[in-house]
Design an enzyme around this catalytic site. Structure first.
Site, short mmCIF file in Angstrom:
data_model
loop_
_atom_site.label_atom_id
_atom_site.label_comp_id
_atom_site.label_asym_id
_atom_site.label_seq_id
_atom_site.Cartn_x
_atom_site.Cartn_y
_atom_site.Cartn_z
N ASN A 10 0.87 -0.93 -0.07
CA ASN A 10 0.06 -0.07 -0.04
C ASN A 10 0.95 1.32 0.02
O ASN A 10 1.42 1.50 1.08
CB ASN A 10 -0.91 -0.18 1.30
CG ASN A 10 -1.74 1.30 1.44
OD1 ASN A 10 -1.67 2.01 0.75
ND2 ASN A 10 -2.16 1.52 2.65
N LYS A 12 0.13 4.16 -0.07
CA LYS A 12 -0.38 5.35 0.40
C LYS A 12 -0.37 6.61 -0.58
O LYS A 12 -0.23 6.64 -1.84
CB LYS A 12 -0.02 5.74 1.83
CG LYS A 12 -0.08 4.36 2.49
CD LYS A 12 0.31 4.67 4.06
CE LYS A 12 0.16 3.37 4.89
NZ LYS A 12 0.21 3.40 6.29
N HIS A 96 -9.35 1.36 5.41
CA HIS A 96 -7.92 1.41 6.07
C HIS A 96 -8.02 2.39 7.19
O HIS A 96 -8.73 3.48 7.24
CB HIS A 96 -6.99 2.21 4.98
CG HIS A 96 -5.58 2.14 5.59
ND1 HIS A 96 -5.07 3.04 6.26
CD2 HIS A 96 -4.61 1.19 5.28
CE1 HIS A 96 -3.71 2.68 6.78
NE2 HIS A 96 -3.64 1.59 6.15
N GLU A 98 -6.39 4.94 8.13
CA GLU A 98 -6.09 6.28 7.84
C GLU A 98 -7.56 6.75 7.08
O GLU A 98 -7.68 7.88 7.53
CB GLU A 98 -5.19 6.56 7.03
CG GLU A 98 -3.69 6.17 7.81
CD GLU A 98 -2.69 5.56 7.06
OE1 GLU A 98 -2.49 5.57 5.81
OE2 GLU A 98 -1.65 5.12 7.55
N GLU A 168 -4.99 -4.83 10.91
CA GLU A 168 -3.91 -3.85 10.91
C GLU A 168 -4.32 -2.93 12.53
O GLU A 168 -5.00 -2.12 12.56
CB GLU A 168 -4.02 -2.88 9.92
CG GLU A 168 -3.96 -3.45 8.65
CD GLU A 168 -3.30 -2.34 7.77
OE1 GLU A 168 -2.18 -2.77 7.19
OE2 GLU A 168 -4.03 -1.33 7.42
N GLY A 174 2.71 2.33 10.71
CA GLY A 174 3.93 3.48 10.52
C GLY A 174 4.67 3.73 11.72
O GLY A 174 5.32 4.93 11.54
N SER A 214 3.76 -1.96 10.24
CA SER A 214 5.31 -2.28 10.47
C SER A 214 5.94 -3.47 9.90
O SER A 214 6.73 -4.00 10.72
CB SER A 214 5.73 -1.96 11.85
OG SER A 214 5.34 -0.42 12.20
P1 PGA Z 1 3.19 0.15 7.59
O1 PGA Z 1 1.69 0.40 6.91
O2 PGA Z 1 3.61 -0.84 6.99
O3 PGA Z 1 3.81 1.70 7.02
O4 PGA Z 1 3.11 0.45 9.14
C1 PGA Z 1 0.62 -0.73 6.89
C2 PGA Z 1 -0.62 0.00 6.48
O5 PGA Z 1 -0.91 1.26 6.85
O6 PGA Z 1 -1.26 -0.82 5.64
#
Ligand code: PGA
Length: 254
Positions: A10, A12, A96, A98, A168, A174, A214
């Site tokens: 992803n 983003k 997601h 976010e 998640e 992140g 992560s």
């Molecule tokens: P990350 O994000 O691997 O940067 O922690 C995962 C995600 O949001 O799908």
């Protein structure tokens, strides 16, 4: 039952069209020999069309990061599922954290988006996960149950036959803090049990549940060793083709 792993990237809000194309040219040969797992990349909306052409004939599928629930209309700034299907999108990431936390998406909006994605024969990746506050308050399983049940309300097992769920934990996205394989396995086993209660055991057994938060080349092997972890949704570590290829190639001899 052995489920076919899915390793999904992803991106983003990263990469211009040219950067996306340069990545794909570098990435494709690094994974060209991988045939025992599925691979997906989700670039920004404006890079989808060019990426689709560049991925054609490869073993890497195209994903989108979101979509609206209507096929068209007066929804300034939105992208419809019909538009995504038209450019060759296979998977759509929905709900997601976010989207939920920064853009106010509700479980009901996520449910409508799933319906829209299915209407266009694409595969929804339903993201669920608790915040740190919810975990510390002992609400993790209740949050997962609500997001899963509300998001999948009204669908039959047949309609959801290709569904992918992504667990998640928001506190691991992140942040560099991965859930331990034990924490992830506990959540995944709970989600699979819920799917079995909501639909049936065969459905639960075949549905892929990805872990996200992560994920890195250093922790993917430990996560994938757990029985209910069927793949990964990778943010930051998917931005570099070499790093993401190492994640895709987990457990293989180089
Ligand atoms: P990350 O994000 O691997 O940067 O922690 C995962 C995600 O949001 O799908």
């Amino acid at each position: 039952m052995k489920r076919r792993p899915l390793i999904a990237g992803n991106w983003k809000m990263h990469k211009t069209v040219n950067e996306a194309l340069a990545y794909i040219e570098a990435f494709k040969p690094l994974v060209a020999d991988v045939s025992d797992r599925d691979i997906m990349l989700a670039p920004s909306f404006i890079a989808l069309d060019a990426c689709e052409k560049s991925l054609e004939g490869s073993n890497v599928a195209l994903g989108a990061q979101n979509c609206h629930w209507e096929d068209e209309g007066a929804f300034t700034g939105e992208v419809s599922p019909r538009m995504l299907a038209d450019v060759g999108v296979t998977y759509v990431i929905l709900g997601h954290s976010e989207r939920r936390h920064l853009f106010g998406e509700t479980d009901e909006m996520v449910r409508r988006k799933i319906e829209a994605v299915l209407r266009h024969q694409m595969i929804p990746i339903l993201c669920i996960g608790e915040t740190l506050e919810e975990r510390e308050a002992g609400k993790t399983l209740a949050v997962l149950e609500r997001q899963l049940k509300e998001g999948l309300k009204g669908f039959s097992a047949g309609e959801l036959k290709d569904l992918v769920v992504a667990y998640e934990p928001v506190w691991a996205i992140g942040t560099g803090k991965t859930a331990s394989p034990e924490q992830a396995q506990e959540a995944h086993a709970f989600v699979r049990k819920l799917l079995s209660e909501m639909f049936d055991e065969a459905f639960a057994e075949k549905t892929r549940i990805l872990y996200g938060g992560s994920v890195k080349p250093e922790n993917i092997v430990g996560l994938m060793a757990r029985p209910d972890i069927d793949g990964a949704l990778v943010g930051g570590a998917s931005l570099n083709p070499d790093t993401f290829a190492r994640i895709v190639r987990f457990g293989r001899m180089e």
